[in-house]
Design a protein around this motif. Structure first.
Motif, mmCIF file in Angstrom:
data_model
loop_
_atom_site.group_PDB
_atom_site.id
_atom_site.type_symbol
_atom_site.label_atom_id
_atom_site.label_comp_id
_atom_site.label_asym_id
_atom_site.label_seq_id
_atom_site.Cartn_x
_atom_site.Cartn_y
_atom_site.Cartn_z
ATOM 1 N N ALA A 61 0.835 -1.207 0.000
ATOM 2 C CA ALA A 61 0.000 0.000 0.000
ATOM 3 C C ALA A 61 0.865 1.250 0.000
ATOM 4 O O ALA A 61 0.562 2.241 -0.689
ATOM 5 N N ALA A 62 1.967 1.218 0.752
ATOM 6 C CA ALA A 62 2.874 2.365 0.768
ATOM 7 C C ALA A 62 3.469 2.609 -0.611
ATOM 8 O O ALA A 62 3.524 3.752 -1.090
ATOM 9 N N ALA A 63 3.917 1.545 -1.267
ATOM 10 C CA ALA A 63 4.513 1.685 -2.598
ATOM 11 C C ALA A 63 3.509 2.265 -3.591
ATOM 12 O O ALA A 63 3.864 3.093 -4.437
ATOM 13 N N HIS A 64 2.269 1.829 -3.496
ATOM 14 C CA HIS A 64 1.222 2.360 -4.392
ATOM 15 C C HIS A 64 1.112 3.871 -4.231
ATOM 16 O O HIS A 64 1.118 4.621 -5.228
ATOM 17 N N HIS A 65 1.003 4.345 -3.010
ATOM 18 C CA HIS A 65 0.796 5.780 -2.788
ATOM 19 C C HIS A 65 2.057 6.583 -3.080
ATOM 20 O O HIS A 65 1.969 7.728 -3.558
ATOM 21 N N LEU A 66 3.212 6.021 -2.824
ATOM 22 C CA LEU A 66 4.449 6.717 -3.193
ATOM 23 C C LEU A 66 4.531 6.899 -4.705
ATOM 24 O O LEU A 66 4.905 7.973 -5.200
ATOM 25 N N ARG A 96 -3.390 4.843 13.650
ATOM 26 C CA ARG A 96 -4.301 5.974 13.533
ATOM 27 C C ARG A 96 -5.724 5.600 13.911
ATOM 28 O O ARG A 96 -6.457 6.408 14.449
ATOM 29 N N SER A 97 -6.120 4.366 13.599
ATOM 30 C CA SER A 97 -7.516 3.966 13.796
ATOM 31 C C SER A 97 -7.587 2.503 14.205
ATOM 32 O O SER A 97 -6.569 1.811 14.275
ATOM 33 N N LEU A 98 -8.797 2.023 14.438
ATOM 34 C CA LEU A 98 -8.958 0.624 14.841
ATOM 35 C C LEU A 98 -8.602 -0.339 13.719
ATOM 36 O O LEU A 98 -8.368 -1.524 13.966
ATOM 37 N N SER A 99 -8.541 0.144 12.480
ATOM 38 C CA SER A 99 -8.222 -0.737 11.344
ATOM 39 C C SER A 99 -6.792 -0.576 10.837
ATOM 40 O O SER A 99 -6.433 -1.123 9.796
ATOM 41 N N SER A 100 -5.948 0.137 11.575
ATOM 42 C CA SER A 100 -4.597 0.441 11.094
ATOM 43 C C SER A 100 -3.753 -0.784 10.786
ATOM 44 O O SER A 100 -2.920 -0.762 9.883
ATOM 45 N N ALA A 101 -3.919 -1.852 11.560
ATOM 46 C CA ALA A 101 -3.099 -3.037 11.345
ATOM 47 C C ALA A 101 -3.797 -4.078 10.481
ATOM 48 O O ALA A 101 -3.275 -5.178 10.302
ATOM 49 N N ALA A 102 -4.963 -3.737 9.940
ATOM 50 C CA ALA A 102 -5.760 -4.685 9.162
ATOM 51 C C ALA A 102 -5.647 -4.401 7.674
ATOM 52 O O ALA A 102 -5.357 -3.273 7.248
ATOM 53 N N LEU A 103 -5.892 -5.430 6.886
ATOM 54 C CA LEU A 103 -5.844 -5.299 5.429
ATOM 55 C C LEU A 103 -6.726 -4.160 4.947
ATOM 56 O O LEU A 103 -6.358 -3.421 4.028
ATOM 57 N N GLY A 146 -4.380 0.936 3.624
ATOM 58 C CA GLY A 146 -4.381 1.856 2.485
ATOM 59 C C GLY A 146 -4.635 3.287 2.914
ATOM 60 O O GLY A 146 -3.989 4.227 2.422
ATOM 61 N N ARG A 147 -5.587 3.462 3.843
ATOM 62 C CA ARG A 147 -5.868 4.809 4.353
ATOM 63 C C ARG A 147 -4.655 5.381 5.079
ATOM 64 O O ARG A 147 -4.287 6.542 4.889
ATOM 65 N N ASP A 148 -4.045 4.558 5.928
ATOM 66 C CA ASP A 148 -2.883 5.036 6.670
ATOM 67 C C ASP A 148 -1.725 5.336 5.732
ATOM 68 O O ASP A 148 -0.974 6.296 5.946
ATOM 69 N N ALA A 149 -1.560 4.520 4.694
ATOM 70 C CA ALA A 149 -0.481 4.741 3.732
ATOM 71 C C ALA A 149 -0.664 6.072 3.013
ATOM 72 O O ALA A 149 0.298 6.824 2.816
ATOM 73 N N ALA A 150 -1.885 6.385 2.620
ATOM 74 C CA ALA A 150 -2.153 7.651 1.938
ATOM 75 C C ALA A 150 -1.814 8.826 2.847
ATOM 76 O O ALA A 150 -1.181 9.809 2.422
ATOM 77 N N HIS A 151 -2.230 8.731 4.108
ATOM 78 C CA HIS A 151 -1.960 9.800 5.073
ATOM 79 C C HIS A 151 -0.460 9.966 5.295
ATOM 80 O O HIS A 151 0.070 11.090 5.258
ATOM 81 N N LEU A 152 0.235 8.851 5.511
ATOM 82 C CA LEU A 152 1.664 8.914 5.805
ATOM 83 C C LEU A 152 2.452 9.446 4.615
ATOM 84 O O LEU A 152 3.327 10.315 4.783
ATOM 85 N N VAL A 153 2.170 8.953 3.436
ATOM 86 C CA VAL A 153 2.921 9.386 2.250
ATOM 87 C C VAL A 153 2.700 10.871 1.990
ATOM 88 O O VAL A 153 3.640 11.605 1.616
ATOM 89 N N ARG A 154 1.481 11.360 2.202
ATOM 90 C CA ARG A 154 1.217 12.803 2.076
ATOM 91 C C ARG A 154 2.138 13.591 2.980
ATOM 92 O O ARG A 154 2.717 14.605 2.568
#
Length: 351
Positions: free
Chosen positions: A17-22, A324-331, A335-343
């Motif tokens: 997910a990180a690679a996608h957003h990068l 960040r949220s209850l789903s941060s470590a879940a599949l 993706g949401r966390d990756a978008a936030h972090l890469v931004r």
């Protein structure tokens, strides 16, 4: 030498997910994966593992999970999905490259791998999850225990426990799933925990719970930083597991007080024979390669705020529980966390 804009350590769901957003933000990332394919820890989970989120809520960015969107995918389906996802990424994926150490010279990070290779970039995302660092609580009397103690990370199927007396320690989804399937083959199975198992209906009012998490915004609410300790996740249940526990398959007891020889000692003073204690006690962040740059606490946990390092500019984390949220470590949430972090990594430390 390839000019990389970022290094992603770990080729599992978070790293992909990180690679996608990068890539979508114009950077050229490299994924450094310890295993022989970019699927993370999924092939090593137990055989019967089933997601408790439906397929339509279990996808990474830009690639829907195939098949019936309302079904609950099995472990091997997730592995196949991650293989397909990796092939959609226009990035370099270096498999069999376990990162051993990371250096930082004030401007860039250099990751040194077990192959002797080194990769340098101004940004680094640690996305190695926790499977390599299972949480192993201290068990009173363990040094006197003559049976076997193992973590759920080493559990594959119930067959090897046929005829045994087993105590499963834990109160989460994996603990209950494993204990229930062991109860079909083992002589006796006890589910032991410090707090009671809490069940949540899988499909309240005819809709999967993740539908309600999504429409209410709870699944993505950035409240992780407000928690001093992560709460124990409830067990999502259609009624199957609650019925099994009520029927004593497995038996449920408060945590034993000690181990002694081939027995467990319980709070009421009774003793029961036990062959194996199986710890379904979760994982801790697996980040030994960052120890040298002083990015971690004394207990090996990352110093961060919502995934962004508070010690090093350009360093970020993904896949941490309650990052960040209850789903941060879940599949469904990486993706949401990756978008936030890469931004944030691509614009500096500003909020």
């Amino acid at each position: 030498m390839t000019d990389y804009g970022a290094l992603v350590v770990g080729g599992g769901q978070s790293g992909l997910a990180a690679a996608h957003h990068l890539r979508t933000r114009g950077l050229n990332p490299a994924i450094l994966e310890a295993g022989d394919e970019p699927v993370g820890s999924w092939p090593h989970y137990y055989d019967s593992l089933t997601l408790f989120s439906p397929a339509k809520y279990s996808a990474l960015p830009a690639l829907p999970f195939p098949g019936d969107p309302d079904r609950y995918p099995r472990r091997d389906e997730v592995v196949d999905y991650l293989r397909r996802y990796a092939k959609t990424l226009d990035v370099d994926i270096h498999v069999n490259h376990r990162v051993l150490t990371v250096d930082h010279d004030g401007r860039a990070f250099t990751a040194h791998t077990g192959t002797g290779s080194a990769f340098t970039a101004p940004r680094l995302i640690a996305a190695t999850g926790g499977f390599g660092a299972p949480h192993l609580p201290d068990l009173p009397g363990q040094e006197r225990f003559t049976g076997k103690v193992q973590h759920a990370s080493d559990y594959r199927s119930p067959a090897e426990f046929a005829g045994q007396s087993v105590i499963v320690v834990g109160a989460g989804n994996s603990a209950v799933q494993i204990a229930a399937e062991l109860a079909d083959v083992a002589d006796e199975v006890v589910l032991a925990s410090r707090s009671p198992v809490k069940f949540v209906p899988q499909r309240p009012w005819g809709k999967d719970m993740h539908f309600w998490f999504t429409v209410t915004g709870l699944d993505a609410a950035p409240i992780g930083h407000l928690l001093k300790t992560a709460p124990t996740a409830p067990v999502f249940d259609t009624g199957r597991y609650k019925t099994a526990l009520t029927a004593g398959k497995p038996r449920v007891r408060p945590m034993f007080t000690a181990l002694d020889g081939n027995e467990a000692i319980w709070a009421d003073g009774t003793r029961t024979g036990v062959d194996t204690v199986l710890l379904a006690t979760g994982y801790t962040p697996h980040l030994p390669y960052l120890a040298g740059v002083r990015a971690l606490t004394d207990t090996g946990r990352p110093r961060h705020r919502r995934g962004l390092s508070t010690t090093h500019r350009g360093l970020g984390y993904l896949g941490l529980e309650w990052q960040r949220s209850l789903s941060s470590a879940a599949l469904r949430g990486v993706g949401r966390d990756a978008a936030h972090l890469v931004r944030r990594l691509t614009r500096g430390h500003s909020s």
